[in-house]
Design a protein around this motif. Structure first.
Motif, PDB file in Angstrom:
ATOM      1  N   THR A  51       0.631  -1.328   0.106  1.00  0.00           N
ATOM      2  CA  THR A  51      -0.052  -0.049  -0.057  1.00  0.00           C
ATOM      3  C   THR A  51       0.856   1.245   0.000  1.00  0.00           C
ATOM      4  O   THR A  51       1.967   1.285   0.957  1.00  0.00           O
ATOM      5  N   GLY A  52       0.414   2.083  -0.765  1.00  0.00           N
ATOM      6  CA  GLY A  52       1.214   3.532  -0.690  1.00  0.00           C
ATOM      7  C   GLY A  52       0.842   4.612   0.509  1.00  0.00           C
ATOM      8  O   GLY A  52      -0.292   4.279   0.953  1.00  0.00           O
ATOM      9  N   ARG A  53       1.770   5.326   0.812  1.00  0.00           N
ATOM     10  CA  ARG A  53       1.364   6.269   1.821  1.00  0.00           C
ATOM     11  C   ARG A  53       1.260   7.527   1.161  1.00  0.00           C
ATOM     12  O   ARG A  53       2.129   8.028   0.444  1.00  0.00           O
ATOM     13  N   LEU A  54       0.402   8.308   1.598  1.00  0.00           N
ATOM     14  CA  LEU A  54      -0.018   9.756   1.247  1.00  0.00           C
ATOM     15  C   LEU A  54       1.040  10.626   2.047  1.00  0.00           C
ATOM     16  O   LEU A  54       0.739  10.604   3.279  1.00  0.00           O
ATOM     17  N   MET A  55       1.483  11.440   1.465  1.00  0.00           N
ATOM     18  CA  MET A  55       2.492  12.410   2.125  1.00  0.00           C
ATOM     19  C   MET A  55       1.596  13.756   2.031  1.00  0.00           C
ATOM     20  O   MET A  55       1.177  14.259   0.921  1.00  0.00           O
ATOM     21  N   ASP A  56       1.129  14.213   3.220  1.00  0.00           N
ATOM     22  CA  ASP A  56       0.409  15.272   3.057  1.00  0.00           C
ATOM     23  C   ASP A  56       1.102  16.486   3.234  1.00  0.00           C
ATOM     24  O   ASP A  56       1.517  17.155   4.305  1.00  0.00           O
ATOM     25  N   ALA A  57       1.450  17.190   1.771  1.00  0.00           N
ATOM     26  CA  ALA A  57       2.125  18.358   1.761  1.00  0.00           C
ATOM     27  C   ALA A  57       1.241  19.679   1.893  1.00  0.00           C
ATOM     28  O   ALA A  57       0.583  19.964   1.127  1.00  0.00           O
ATOM     29  N   GLY A  58       1.321  20.267   2.993  1.00  0.00           N
ATOM     30  CA  GLY A  58       0.850  21.488   3.144  1.00  0.00           C
ATOM     31  C   GLY A  58      -0.860  21.368   3.280  1.00  0.00           C
ATOM     32  O   GLY A  58      -1.439  22.176   2.914  1.00  0.00           O
ATOM     33  N   GLY A  59      -1.113  20.474   3.845  1.00  0.00           N
ATOM     34  CA  GLY A  59      -2.576  20.022   3.831  1.00  0.00           C
ATOM     35  C   GLY A  59      -3.355  19.685   2.656  1.00  0.00           C
ATOM     36  O   GLY A  59      -4.543  19.914   2.886  1.00  0.00           O
ATOM     37  N   GLN A  60      -2.946  19.298   1.711  1.00  0.00           N
ATOM     38  CA  GLN A  60      -3.599  19.028   0.449  1.00  0.00           C
ATOM     39  C   GLN A  60      -4.589  18.153   0.444  1.00  0.00           C
ATOM     40  O   GLN A  60      -5.495  18.130  -0.054  1.00  0.00           O
ATOM     41  N   VAL A  61      -4.044  17.015   1.311  1.00  0.00           N
ATOM     42  CA  VAL A  61      -5.007  15.869   1.635  1.00  0.00           C
ATOM     43  C   VAL A  61      -6.159  15.961   2.350  1.00  0.00           C
ATOM     44  O   VAL A  61      -7.360  16.106   2.093  1.00  0.00           O
ATOM     45  N   ALA A  62      -6.040  16.979   3.468  1.00  0.00           N
ATOM     46  CA  ALA A  62      -6.987  17.295   4.358  1.00  0.00           C
ATOM     47  C   ALA A  62      -8.052  18.129   3.657  1.00  0.00           C
ATOM     48  O   ALA A  62      -9.129  18.068   3.723  1.00  0.00           O
ATOM     49  N   ARG A  63      -7.509  19.151   2.895  1.00  0.00           N
ATOM     50  CA  ARG A  63      -8.396  20.091   2.185  1.00  0.00           C
ATOM     51  C   ARG A  63      -9.230  19.200   1.057  1.00  0.00           C
ATOM     52  O   ARG A  63     -10.488  19.644   0.814  1.00  0.00           O
ATOM     53  N   PHE A  64      -8.606  18.282   0.414  1.00  0.00           N
ATOM     54  CA  PHE A  64      -9.406  17.386  -0.610  1.00  0.00           C
ATOM     55  C   PHE A  64     -10.497  16.668   0.174  1.00  0.00           C
ATOM     56  O   PHE A  64     -11.673  16.661  -0.200  1.00  0.00           O
ATOM     57  N   ASN A  65     -10.142  16.080   1.526  1.00  0.00           N
ATOM     58  CA  ASN A  65     -11.208  15.391   2.178  1.00  0.00           C
ATOM     59  C   ASN A  65     -12.131  16.121   2.592  1.00  0.00           C
ATOM     60  O   ASN A  65     -13.453  15.848   2.602  1.00  0.00           O
ATOM     61  N   LYS A  66     -12.109  17.464   2.841  1.00  0.00           N
ATOM     62  CA  LYS A  66     -12.966  18.303   3.545  1.00  0.00           C
ATOM     63  C   LYS A  66     -13.775  18.666   2.354  1.00  0.00           C
ATOM     64  O   LYS A  66     -14.893  18.838   2.157  1.00  0.00           O
ATOM     65  N   ARG A  67     -13.198  19.015   1.034  1.00  0.00           N
ATOM     66  CA  ARG A  67     -13.989  19.409   0.020  1.00  0.00           C
ATOM     67  C   ARG A  67     -15.059  18.436  -0.595  1.00  0.00           C
ATOM     68  O   ARG A  67     -16.127  18.926  -0.949  1.00  0.00           O
ATOM     69  N   PHE A  68     -14.260  17.152  -0.795  1.00  0.00           N
ATOM     70  CA  PHE A  68     -15.042  16.217  -1.447  1.00  0.00           C
ATOM     71  C   PHE A  68     -15.895  15.192  -0.465  1.00  0.00           C
ATOM     72  O   PHE A  68     -16.076  14.220  -0.847  1.00  0.00           O
ATOM     73  N   ALA A  69     -16.013  15.497   0.914  1.00  0.00           N
ATOM     74  CA  ALA A  69     -16.428  14.482   1.852  1.00  0.00           C
ATOM     75  C   ALA A  69     -17.814  14.275   1.526  1.00  0.00           C
ATOM     76  O   ALA A  69     -18.493  12.973   1.749  1.00  0.00           O
ATOM     77  N   SER A  70     -18.746  15.341   0.958  1.00  0.00           N
ATOM     78  CA  SER A  70     -20.191  15.011   0.789  1.00  0.00           C
ATOM     79  C   SER A  70     -20.347  13.889  -0.175  1.00  0.00           C
ATOM     80  O   SER A  70     -21.482  13.477  -0.538  1.00  0.00           O
ATOM     81  N   PHE A  71     -19.291  13.623  -1.236  1.00  0.00           N
ATOM     82  CA  PHE A  71     -19.554  12.761  -2.222  1.00  0.00           C
ATOM     83  C   PHE A  71     -18.853  11.456  -1.943  1.00  0.00           C
ATOM     84  O   PHE A  71     -18.911  10.518  -2.847  1.00  0.00           O
ATOM     85  N   GLY A  72     -18.550  11.236  -0.683  1.00  0.00           N
ATOM     86  CA  GLY A  72     -18.238   9.930  -0.244  1.00  0.00           C
ATOM     87  C   GLY A  72     -16.717   9.929  -0.715  1.00  0.00           C
ATOM     88  O   GLY A  72     -16.138   8.684  -0.868  1.00  0.00           O
ATOM     89  N   LEU A  73     -16.016  10.836  -1.271  1.00  0.00           N
ATOM     90  CA  LEU A  73     -14.574  10.550  -1.544  1.00  0.00           C
ATOM     91  C   LEU A  73     -13.493  10.705  -0.729  1.00  0.00           C
ATOM     92  O   LEU A  73     -12.431  10.378  -0.407  1.00  0.00           O
ATOM     93  N   GLY A  74     -14.063  11.557   0.410  1.00  0.00           N
ATOM     94  CA  GLY A  74     -12.904  11.833   1.404  1.00  0.00           C
ATOM     95  C   GLY A  74     -12.846  10.839   2.498  1.00  0.00           C
ATOM     96  O   GLY A  74     -13.695   9.789   2.453  1.00  0.00           O
ATOM     97  N   LYS A  75     -11.823  10.894   3.469  1.00  0.00           N
ATOM     98  CA  LYS A  75     -11.458   9.948   4.541  1.00  0.00           C
ATOM     99  C   LYS A  75     -12.940  10.008   5.380  1.00  0.00           C
ATOM    100  O   LYS A  75     -13.167  11.232   5.798  1.00  0.00           O
ATOM    101  N   LYS A  76     -13.517   8.894   5.828  1.00  0.00           N
ATOM    102  CA  LYS A  76     -14.577   8.861   6.798  1.00  0.00           C
ATOM    103  C   LYS A  76     -14.109   8.786   8.224  1.00  0.00           C
ATOM    104  O   LYS A  76     -13.345   8.044   8.628  1.00  0.00           O
TER     105      LYS A  76
END
Length: 76
Positions: A51-76
């Motif tokens: 499994t690959g590890r996500l490197m959260d550079a500058g909150g990019q992953v957190a911002r993605f999860n927040k933005r697309f949580a309503s579509f079921g794409l973000g981390k739950k």
């Protein structure tokens, strides 16, 4: 073939990350050089099924999860 158009094609040694080596022909380096690989099929997750590890550079992953949580794409 025209002379002087094609690069020199010679034998090199490729050293994998686990220390194994093999010889092949290449245009890289000079005759007899050793190419040390940093990533190869014995260690890369794409080939080993790891499994690959996500490197959260500058909150990019957190911002993605927040933005697309309503579509079921973000981390739950």
């Amino acid at each position: 073939m025209k002379s002087g158009v094609h690069p020199d094609y010679h034998t090199i040694t490729v050293k994998m990350t686990d220390g194994t080596t093999y010889q092949t022909r290449s245009t890289w380096g000079k005759d007899g050089d050793v190419m040390n690989l940093e990533i190869d099929p014995t260690s890369h997750p794409a080939w080993t099924g790891g499994t690959g590890r996500l490197m959260d550079a500058g909150g990019q992953v957190a911002r993605f999860n927040k933005r697309f949580a309503s579509f079921g794409l973000g981390k739950k």
